[in-house]
Design an enzyme around this catalytic site. Structure first.
Site, PDB file in Angstrom:
ATOM      1  N   ILE A 138       0.862  -1.180   0.000  1.00  0.00           N
ATOM      2  CA  ILE A 138       0.000   0.000   0.000  1.00  0.00           C
ATOM      3  C   ILE A 138       0.900   1.232   0.000  1.00  0.00           C
ATOM      4  O   ILE A 138       2.125   1.128   0.168  1.00  0.00           O
ATOM      5  CB  ILE A 138      -0.952   0.058   1.221  1.00  0.00           C
ATOM      6  N   THR A 236       6.045   2.927  -0.592  1.00  0.00           N
ATOM      7  CA  THR A 236       5.268   1.698  -0.416  1.00  0.00           C
ATOM      8  C   THR A 236       5.472   1.121   0.978  1.00  0.00           C
ATOM      9  O   THR A 236       6.456   1.429   1.659  1.00  0.00           O
ATOM     10  CB  THR A 236       5.675   0.635  -1.452  1.00  0.00           C
ATOM     11  N   SER A 237       4.554   0.268   1.387  1.00  0.00           N
ATOM     12  CA  SER A 237       4.649  -0.399   2.680  1.00  0.00           C
ATOM     13  C   SER A 237       4.053  -1.801   2.581  1.00  0.00           C
ATOM     14  O   SER A 237       3.048  -2.002   1.890  1.00  0.00           O
ATOM     15  CB  SER A 237       3.894   0.392   3.757  1.00  0.00           C
ATOM     16  N   PRO A 238       4.660  -2.781   3.291  1.00  0.00           N
ATOM     17  CA  PRO A 238       4.062  -4.115   3.358  1.00  0.00           C
ATOM     18  C   PRO A 238       2.991  -4.215   4.436  1.00  0.00           C
ATOM     19  O   PRO A 238       2.332  -5.259   4.555  1.00  0.00           O
ATOM     20  CB  PRO A 238       5.264  -4.990   3.706  1.00  0.00           C
ATOM     21  N   ASP A 352       6.158   2.751   9.029  1.00  0.00           N
ATOM     22  CA  ASP A 352       6.847   1.458   9.137  1.00  0.00           C
ATOM     23  C   ASP A 352       7.851   1.457  10.280  1.00  0.00           C
ATOM     24  O   ASP A 352       8.154   0.413  10.852  1.00  0.00           O
ATOM     25  CB  ASP A 352       7.578   1.129   7.831  1.00  0.00           C
TER      26      ASP A 352
END
Length: 616
Positions: A138, A236-238, A352
């Protein structure tokens, strides 16, 4: 390298780190070679690349075809690897300096992977394809992303790129697949800031899952290599469930600055398995598995749907001093880049990995922080009015590009590199390009390449170029945000080192050299090497203690079992064993394993788990 927290000290190993090397050569031109390295590290690095290039020279004349122009060193951007191996002072500070053992292990591993790839070179076919993975990333800075023009955003369905692109390697001799190289943007931040175990994070998981799957002889040949490279990863990020306040309220973090009650620290992104108290391990495996499953499905479909590559193999590389590049802005004006500097929001961190103290994201103009930080900044170096104006609206916290005591804190000299394999063009980005920055950069390269293809006999004008972006590579120049995102000054904008025109400078530098890749003679547009960056390996400080003495406890021996396994277990139970171990820095066991699980099969002990396995 973890989250730049000196208290995050490694305590063990969850999964081995690897170097994966991919070499592509031209059948028509023996000198037409490229090397693409995927390291399970935070990034590429100036000194590491220098060490690799020097090591290649020592391998003999057979390796003379590999050098500055055609070797790309990329990192998967894992935030759960060892530190103290980077060239510049700033990332060394929280790792207590530069540890040559860590640095040398990375260089030696990279060289060994190149040597093995070189020795296994054989005629083959290259196929490209792509697929969508909707549940593995995301955008962690949507407020900044929304600053980009509405019309431009309207061309895309998502706030991050969901496309995984794949290059498949197939042997011409026996038809077996030899490997895959993929590009997909997602931060290596599944493992959290409280994790102290070494791993390649989610991309390390994906790579090992794919490689172990392909060990089946009916599907792949021995030595199958799966590289999961980064793309335009910047924003982006997981942590796909979004960012929430871990202060008991359970509310979503503030949209504009990712705070909870005005504070950054309680705001954390949540991975898919965030309720498991395992430092992010379950979420990490899940995000890695999602990439692997998407890649495997694409791999299987490419038997009939892949696009075969053909054409020349070429590359260029040069250095540019980004402390003062003059270029033409898209609006026609003449603009400049600036000596590297980091803004106040850099210290705020991200969802994060939140920062410390009272820093917040989206901090422009006059910084909203304790005035004491201005005193600290000025003690290191007070930025000049020219520097402040060049970086505006970034309020400068660290004027890192102009601090040279005891040696340079961050790079001003950057790598400019593009690789070409037929219709495929690979941008080698030294920084973390955000989603929209990467899109603009790829579009500019594609447009320029399409124009060049019309005037080149090496390309078919009916076969449009395919452009991918890999990084952070060769060095680490922090972030590359769009000019609009830069104006918001969230973490990504504040970490864009060379001012608001950083992205345009990269685009200008790469497109201006692109004709070199399309000239049939390969010599019409030679690239000047540019100014060499400084190498600090012999002058860097190191405050990490050496292993002075290591021995087993009294009346014990190394390897002695203290608590043995049970005779049997039910499926799903955890197997635990305790034995006397030595300091791992005495023997890194490269090419080996610190621990193995063996199964007695037909009177022979067979290894079924080792350091490569996530669950050991």
């Amino acid at each position: 390298m973890g989250y730049a927290d000196p208290n995050q000290v490694g305590s063990g190993l969850r999964q081995r780190l690897y170097s994966r090397a991919f070499i592509v050569g031209s059948n028509d031109n023996p000198e037409g070679r490229i090397v693409y390295l995927v390291l399970d590290t935070q990034s590429g690095d100036t000194a590491v690349r220098h060490g690799i290039l020097e090591g290649l020279k020592e391998l003999g004349p057979e390796y003379d075809c590999y050098g500055k122009s055609n070797v790309a060193v990329t990192g998967t951007h894992s935030h759960s690897g060892p530190g103290a191996w980077l060239n510049y002072l700033l990332p060394q500070i929280t790792s207590k300096g530069f540890e040559r053992q860590s640095y040398q292990a990375i260089v030696d591993g990279a060289l060994l992977s190149i040597k093995r790839a070189h020795e296994s070179l054989a005629p083959g076919y290259l196929t490209v394809g792509e697929t969508e993975i909707y549940n593995a990333n995301i955008n962690r800075s949507p407020f900044a992303y929304l600053a980009n023009p509405k019309e431009e955003r309207g061309r895309y369905e998502h706030e991050v790129d969901k496309t995984l692109q794949m290059l498949k390697f197939q042997s011409a001799e026996d038809g077996k697949e030899r490997g895959v190289l993929t590009w997909f943007p997602v931060h290596g931040t599944s493992m959290l800031g409280n994790n102290t175990l070494i791993s390649g994070d989610n991309k390390g998981v994906a790579a090992v899952l794919f490689e172990k799957d392909m060990q089946r002889p009916e599907e792949g040949s021995n030595g199958f290599v799966a590289g999961f490279s980064q793309a335009n990863v910047g924003d982006t990020s997981p942590n796909v469930l979004g960012a929430y306040c871990e202060d008991g309220s359970g509310e979503k973090c503030n949209f504009e600055d990712s705070t909870c009650g005005g504070r950054t620290q309680p705001c954390h992104g949540r991975g898919p398995m965030f309720r498991k108290a395992d430092e992010g391990a379950s979420s990490c495996f899940e995000i890695g598995q999602r990439q692997y499953l998407g890649a495997k499905a694409l791999y299987l479909s490419m038997v009939t749907k892949g696009r075969l590559l053909s054409g020349p193999v070429r590359s260029f590389h040069t250095y540019r001093d980004f402390s003062n590049q003059t270029l033409q802005h898209p609006n026609g004006s003449v603009v400049n880049t600036c000596p590297a500097a980091l803004g106040y929001s850099f210290a705020a961190g991200t969802t994060d990995g939140p920062g410390a103290f009272d820093f917040t994201q989206n901090d422009t103009g006059v910084p909203n922080a304790n005035p004491l930080w201005s005193v600290v900044r000025n003690f290191l170096r007070e930025p000049s009015e020219t520097q402040k104006a060049c970086h505006y609206p970034k309020p400068i916290l660290l004027d890192v590009g102009e601090i040279e005591r005891p040696y340079l804190w961050t790079p001003n000299i950057v790598d400019i590199q593009v690789l070409r394999i037929g219709q495929l063009l690979i941008i080698i980005s030294p920084g973390e390009a955000t989603t929209m920055a990467g899109r603009r950069w790829k579009e500019a390269i594609a447009a320029s390449a399409s124009t060049l293809a019309f005037t080149s006999s090496t390309s078919n004008e009916q076969d449009p170029p395919i452009v991918v972006l890999g990084g952070p590579a060769n060095s680490y120049t922090h972030y590359i945000a769009t000019e609009e995102e830069y104006g918001i000054q969230r973490y990504e904008g504040a970490s864009t080192l060379y001012g608001p025109h950083t992205l345009n400078a990269y685009i200008n530098a790469t497109t201006s050299l692109l004709p070199h890749l399309f000239d049939p003679s390969g010599s019409k547009h030679p690239t000047e090497p540019g100014p060499d960056p400084p190498i600090h390996t012999n002058i860097s400080y190191n405050f990490n203690s050496a292993v002075r003495f290591d021995r087993a406890p009294f009346f014990k021996q190394f390897g002695q079992v203290l608590t043995d396994v049970a005779p049997s277990y039910q499926r799903g139970e955890t197997v635990r064993v305790t034995f006397v171990g030595a300091n791992p820095r005495n023997n890194l066991r490269l090419e080996g394993t610190f621990v193995a699980v063996e199964h007695l099969q037909g009177g022979k002990w067979v290894t079924v788990r080792d350091d490569s396995d996530w669950d050991l």
